[in-house]
Scaffold this motif. Sequence first.
Motif, short mmCIF file in Angstrom:
data_model
loop_
_atom_site.label_atom_id
_atom_site.label_comp_id
_atom_site.label_asym_id
_atom_site.label_seq_id
_atom_site.Cartn_x
_atom_site.Cartn_y
_atom_site.Cartn_z
N ILE A 277 11.64 -45.92 16.97
CA ILE A 277 10.81 -46.11 18.15
C ILE A 277 10.37 -47.58 18.24
CG2 ILE A 277 8.71 -45.39 19.38
CD1 ILE A 277 10.95 -43.21 19.07
N GLU B 214 5.30 -45.38 24.54
CA GLU B 214 4.78 -44.02 24.35
C GLU B 214 4.00 -43.55 25.57
OE1 GLU B 214 2.77 -44.32 20.57
OE2 GLU B 214 4.61 -43.81 19.48
N HIS C 158 9.59 -39.69 20.45
CA HIS C 158 10.11 -38.93 19.31
C HIS C 158 10.47 -37.52 19.73
CE1 HIS C 158 10.61 -37.57 15.19
NE2 HIS C 158 9.79 -36.56 15.46
N LYS D 168 14.22 -35.71 19.88
CA LYS D 168 14.49 -34.44 19.20
C LYS D 168 15.05 -33.41 20.18
CE LYS D 168 11.05 -31.99 17.60
NZ LYS D 168 10.00 -31.36 16.75
#
Length: 157
Positions: free
Chosen positions: A73, A88, A100, A104
Amino acid sequence: FSLSKEDTDEFVSLCYKFTEDTLSETEKYYSFFRLVSLLKKADAGGRVDRTLPGDIVFSVDYIGKNLAFPISINLLAKEANVSVNTLERHFMQTFNMSPHEYIKKKRLANAAKLLASGHTVASASEKSGFSDYSNFIVNFKKYYNMTPFKYKKTVGG
């Protein structure tokens, strides 16, 4: 906008999938992000799309191209020319999830696609960027409510 025949066919197919109630949550995310990728590819007649922050557009493309590899990241934010906090925040505003979590879910959707197309569980795990096989199985089961092997048998892969 304009797309090649192949991309147009994929675009229409993805749009059609959204009208069905058979997609899992992860498959919906994968399909959505694939649509975003196709739209990004489209020729907008010289207009710049300002609806998504540039770091999000860059990140989605980068993640899609590097899914099988470790993605930091910190590096992603640096390459997108923003701070980690900004990246973010933009992910939360755009997708209602962290970078993140996006990575995933993207990896899980890719693994499901690979399993459906006949890949082994180990191959799908590896090609989707999971470095830990048991972690892959736990996460897959959490999102799909079945093991990757059972999913593969269910979808006929």
